[in-house]
Design a protein around this motif. Structure first.
Motif, PDB file in Angstrom:
ATOM      1  N   GLU A 143       0.161  17.941  19.975  1.00 36.05           N
ATOM      2  CA  GLU A 143       1.434  18.539  20.378  1.00 36.05           C
ATOM      3  C   GLU A 143       2.289  17.585  21.202  1.00 36.05           C
ATOM      4  OE1 GLU A 143      -1.737  19.850  23.388  1.00 36.05           O
ATOM      5  OE2 GLU A 143      -1.575  19.615  21.201  1.00 36.05           O
ATOM      6  N   LEU A 144       1.655  16.619  21.852  1.00 37.63           N
ATOM      7  CA  LEU A 144       2.422  15.633  22.612  1.00 37.63           C
ATOM      8  C   LEU A 144       3.262  14.754  21.685  1.00 37.63           C
ATOM      9  CD1 LEU A 144      -0.256  14.566  25.243  1.00 37.63           C
ATOM     10  CD2 LEU A 144       1.955  15.645  25.748  1.00 37.63           C
ATOM     11  N   LEU A 145       2.689  14.352  20.568  1.00 39.86           N
ATOM     12  CA  LEU A 145       3.454  13.546  19.620  1.00 39.86           C
ATOM     13  C   LEU A 145       4.574  14.367  18.998  1.00 39.86           C
ATOM     14  CD1 LEU A 145       3.983  10.973  18.074  1.00 39.86           C
ATOM     15  CD2 LEU A 145       2.226  11.644  16.428  1.00 39.86           C
ATOM     16  N   VAL A 146       4.301  15.614  18.676  1.00 38.48           N
ATOM     17  CA  VAL A 146       5.341  16.479  18.110  1.00 38.48           C
ATOM     18  C   VAL A 146       6.512  16.586  19.078  1.00 38.48           C
ATOM     19  CG1 VAL A 146       5.894  18.815  17.349  1.00 38.48           C
ATOM     20  CG2 VAL A 146       3.713  17.779  16.700  1.00 38.48           C
ATOM     21  N   ARG A 147       6.207  16.782  20.338  1.00 38.31           N
ATOM     22  CA  ARG A 147       7.282  16.880  21.324  1.00 38.31           C
ATOM     23  C   ARG A 147       8.036  15.557  21.458  1.00 38.31           C
ATOM     24  NH1 ARG A 147       6.836  19.071  27.599  1.00 38.31           N
ATOM     25  NH2 ARG A 147       9.025  18.706  28.130  1.00 38.31           N
ATOM     26  N   ALA A 148       7.307  14.448  21.396  1.00 40.85           N
ATOM     27  CA  ALA A 148       7.926  13.132  21.568  1.00 40.85           C
ATOM     28  C   ALA A 148       8.960  12.817  20.492  1.00 40.85           C
ATOM     29  CB  ALA A 148       6.857  12.045  21.592  1.00 40.85           C
ATOM     30  N   VAL A 149       8.792  13.394  19.312  1.00 44.85           N
ATOM     31  CA  VAL A 149       9.734  13.099  18.216  1.00 44.85           C
ATOM     32  C   VAL A 149      10.764  14.213  18.032  1.00 44.85           C
ATOM     33  CG1 VAL A 149       8.047  11.642  17.036  1.00 44.85           C
ATOM     34  CG2 VAL A 149       8.215  14.074  16.422  1.00 44.85           C
ATOM     35  N   THR A 150      10.803  15.167  18.954  1.00 45.92           N
ATOM     36  CA  THR A 150      11.735  16.286  18.844  1.00 45.92           C
ATOM     37  C   THR A 150      12.986  16.040  19.680  1.00 45.92           C
ATOM     38  OG1 THR A 150       9.919  17.860  18.489  1.00 45.92           O
ATOM     39  CG2 THR A 150      12.040  18.776  19.168  1.00 45.92           C
ATOM     40  N   HIS A 151      14.107  15.873  19.011  1.00 40.75           N
ATOM     41  CA  HIS A 151      15.379  15.604  19.681  1.00 40.75           C
ATOM     42  C   HIS A 151      15.987  16.901  20.213  1.00 40.75           C
ATOM     43  CE1 HIS A 151      19.775  14.566  19.762  1.00 40.75           C
ATOM     44  NE2 HIS A 151      19.267  13.518  20.377  1.00 40.75           N
ATOM     45  N   SER A 152      16.814  16.777  21.236  1.00 37.76           N
ATOM     46  CA  SER A 152      17.417  17.955  21.856  1.00 37.76           C
ATOM     47  C   SER A 152      18.291  18.757  20.893  1.00 37.76           C
ATOM     48  CB  SER A 152      18.260  17.543  23.075  1.00 37.76           C
ATOM     49  OG  SER A 152      19.266  16.621  22.695  1.00 37.76           O
ATOM     50  N   SER A 153      18.753  18.120  19.803  1.00 38.93           N
ATOM     51  CA  SER A 153      19.618  18.812  18.846  1.00 38.93           C
ATOM     52  C   SER A 153      18.889  19.885  18.056  1.00 38.93           C
ATOM     53  CB  SER A 153      20.251  17.802  17.880  1.00 38.93           C
ATOM     54  OG  SER A 153      19.251  17.132  17.124  1.00 38.93           O
ATOM     55  N   ILE A 154      17.552  19.899  18.141  1.00 38.62           N
ATOM     56  CA  ILE A 154      16.795  20.902  17.386  1.00 38.62           C
ATOM     57  C   ILE A 154      15.809  21.648  18.300  1.00 38.62           C
ATOM     58  CG2 ILE A 154      14.819  19.467  16.706  1.00 38.62           C
ATOM     59  CD1 ILE A 154      15.046  20.696  13.905  1.00 38.62           C
TER      60      ILE A 154
ATOM     61  N   ASN B 169      12.272  15.946  23.724  1.00 34.88           N
ATOM     62  CA  ASN B 169      11.541  14.784  24.234  1.00 34.88           C
ATOM     63  C   ASN B 169      12.165  14.145  25.467  1.00 34.88           C
ATOM     64  OD1 ASN B 169      13.798  13.480  23.206  1.00 34.88           O
ATOM     65  ND2 ASN B 169      12.701  12.390  21.589  1.00 34.88           N
ATOM     66  N   GLN B 170      13.147  14.784  26.104  1.00 33.15           N
ATOM     67  CA  GLN B 170      13.864  14.122  27.184  1.00 33.15           C
ATOM     68  C   GLN B 170      12.991  13.842  28.408  1.00 33.15           C
ATOM     69  OE1 GLN B 170      17.367  16.648  27.674  1.00 33.15           O
ATOM     70  NE2 GLN B 170      18.548  15.314  26.332  1.00 33.15           N
ATOM     71  N   ARG B 171      12.129  14.799  28.771  1.00 35.82           N
ATOM     72  CA  ARG B 171      11.257  14.564  29.924  1.00 35.82           C
ATOM     73  C   ARG B 171      10.237  13.463  29.614  1.00 35.82           C
ATOM     74  NH1 ARG B 171      10.808  18.352  34.016  1.00 35.82           N
ATOM     75  NH2 ARG B 171       8.539  18.107  34.088  1.00 35.82           N
ATOM     76  N   LEU B 172       9.750  13.436  28.389  1.00 33.56           N
ATOM     77  CA  LEU B 172       8.835  12.368  27.998  1.00 33.56           C
ATOM     78  C   LEU B 172       9.543  11.014  28.005  1.00 33.56           C
ATOM     79  CD1 LEU B 172       6.778  13.962  25.070  1.00 33.56           C
ATOM     80  CD2 LEU B 172       5.950  13.390  27.369  1.00 33.56           C
ATOM     81  N   GLU B 173      10.789  11.006  27.574  1.00 36.38           N
ATOM     82  CA  GLU B 173      11.577   9.765  27.591  1.00 36.38           C
ATOM     83  C   GLU B 173      11.664   9.211  29.009  1.00 36.38           C
ATOM     84  OE1 GLU B 173      16.248   8.625  27.638  1.00 36.38           O
ATOM     85  OE2 GLU B 173      15.656  10.463  26.599  1.00 36.38           O
TER      86      GLU B 173
ATOM     87  N   LEU C  76       9.906   4.854  13.213  1.00 37.49           N
ATOM     88  CA  LEU C  76       9.970   6.075  14.004  1.00 37.49           C
ATOM     89  C   LEU C  76      11.068   7.006  13.493  1.00 37.49           C
ATOM     90  CD1 LEU C  76       9.364   7.913  16.429  1.00 37.49           C
ATOM     91  CD2 LEU C  76      10.717   6.366  17.848  1.00 37.49           C
ATOM     92  N   GLY C  77      12.168   6.435  13.029  1.00 40.66           N
ATOM     93  CA  GLY C  77      13.283   7.249  12.561  1.00 40.66           C
ATOM     94  C   GLY C  77      12.893   8.243  11.485  1.00 40.66           C
ATOM     95  N   ALA C  78      11.926   7.873  10.666  1.00 41.68           N
ATOM     96  CA  ALA C  78      11.520   8.735   9.551  1.00 41.68           C
ATOM     97  C   ALA C  78      10.876  10.028  10.008  1.00 41.68           C
ATOM     98  CB  ALA C  78      10.564   7.983   8.630  1.00 41.68           C
ATOM     99  N   VAL C  79      10.336  10.048  11.229  1.00 44.84           N
ATOM    100  CA  VAL C  79       9.624  11.245  11.685  1.00 44.84           C
ATOM    101  C   VAL C  79      10.341  11.976  12.815  1.00 44.84           C
ATOM    102  CG1 VAL C  79       7.386  10.380  10.946  1.00 44.84           C
ATOM    103  CG2 VAL C  79       8.157   9.909  13.284  1.00 44.84           C
ATOM    104  N   LEU C  80      11.512  11.501  13.213  1.00 47.77           N
ATOM    105  CA  LEU C  80      12.268  12.201  14.255  1.00 47.77           C
ATOM    106  C   LEU C  80      12.666  13.589  13.763  1.00 47.77           C
ATOM    107  CD1 LEU C  80      14.658   9.456  15.701  1.00 47.77           C
ATOM    108  CD2 LEU C  80      12.637  10.456  16.801  1.00 47.77           C
ATOM    109  N   LYS C  81      12.522  14.576  14.621  1.00 50.42           N
ATOM    110  CA  LYS C  81      12.934  15.943  14.295  1.00 50.42           C
ATOM    111  C   LYS C  81      14.322  16.153  14.886  1.00 50.42           C
ATOM    112  CE  LYS C  81       8.197  17.688  14.193  1.00 50.42           C
ATOM    113  NZ  LYS C  81       8.173  17.882  12.728  1.00 50.42           N
ATOM    114  N   LEU C  82      15.309  16.273  14.005  1.00 45.31           N
ATOM    115  CA  LEU C  82      16.713  16.325  14.419  1.00 45.31           C
ATOM    116  C   LEU C  82      17.389  17.594  13.921  1.00 45.31           C
ATOM    117  CD1 LEU C  82      17.678  12.676  13.373  1.00 45.31           C
ATOM    118  CD2 LEU C  82      16.938  13.431  15.639  1.00 45.31           C
ATOM    119  N   GLY C  83      18.431  18.008  14.652  1.00 49.71           N
ATOM    120  CA  GLY C  83      19.261  19.103  14.191  1.00 49.71           C
ATOM    121  C   GLY C  83      20.111  18.650  13.017  1.00 49.71           C
TER     122      GLY C  83
END
Length: 229
Positions: free
Chosen positions: A22-33, A41-45, A94-101
């Protein structure tokens, strides 16, 4: 939680097996989604930026035991700035797995330097929280590779170096002028001119204003220093 196939492949490219996926999932989750049940992922950033900084500072001390603080600081900045993080992110896709809105996806978010850099820092923090500092350091040093030992001995910010050059000769700070902007909104190309008070200028193009300004500053500084022997 089990990672999706694309995140499993990414974890292999990263070189870390997550005990807490779940840490990796959160790390690739952008605020837009993000949502209340899907944190971004902002706190992890924020954390990853600090972990990266400590690893790079330590690595630079080891790489050059005789370097002064004045020599180490610009090298450090070159290794931890957003452009460096984004470059590493591109190398492991990394771009391929980013979760974006949807809006970010439509505007080319997977290629945006800021999103890639932020995502890379978040991934570093995910490794750190998953397995500790040693694991994070191993991942960082593997991914940054020879950058640590080949970073320019004088890695000063080009705009700062040009400004110092100009001020040392009694000139006003350089000006940066946007000459043109081409391409679609999600992939613009900026043409920037760096100009000195004495009239000299150099131009450069890049995908962001900051990169174009840096490139133009470097081109102009190189020209002026060459001209002065």
């Amino acid at each position: 939680m089990k990672l999706s196939a694309d995140l499993q492949d990414f974890a292999k490219r990263l070189g870390h097996r997550f005990a807490k996926p779940e840490l990796l999932v959160r790390a690739v989750t952008h605020s837009s989604i993000s949502s209340p049940t899907r944190p971004d992922n902002q706190r992890l950033e924020f954390l990853g930026d600090r972990v990266l900084g400590l690893v790079m500072a330590e690595a630079l001390l080891v790489a050059d035991t005789g370097a002064s603080e004045g020599q180490l600081a610009p090298r450090f900045n070159a290794l931890v700035r957003k452009e460096a993080c984004a470059e590493v992110a591109r190398e492991i896709d990394l771009g391929a797995v980013l979760k974006l809105g949807r809006s970010e996806m439509m505007s080319g978010g997977r290629r945006k330097e800021a999103l890639l850099g932020d995502g890379m820092e978040a991934v570093i923090a995910a490794v750190y929280q998953d397995a500790g500092f040693e694991a994070a350091r191993d991942v960082i040093l593997k991914l940054w590779g020879q950058r640590v030992t080949t970073v320019d001995a004088d890695a000063r910010d080009a705009k700062t170096a040009l400004q110092e050059w100009a001020q040392a000769r009694g000139q006003q700070p350089p000006r940066y002028v946007e000459v043109s902007r081409e391409g679609p909104d999600h992939a613009p190309v900026f043409q920037i001119a760096a100009r000195l008070e004495s009239g000299e200028e150099a131009q450069a193009s890049a995908g962001s204003k900051r990169q174009a300004e840096q490139a133009a500053a470097k081109a102009l500084l190189d020209r002026m220093e060459a001209g002065n022997g």
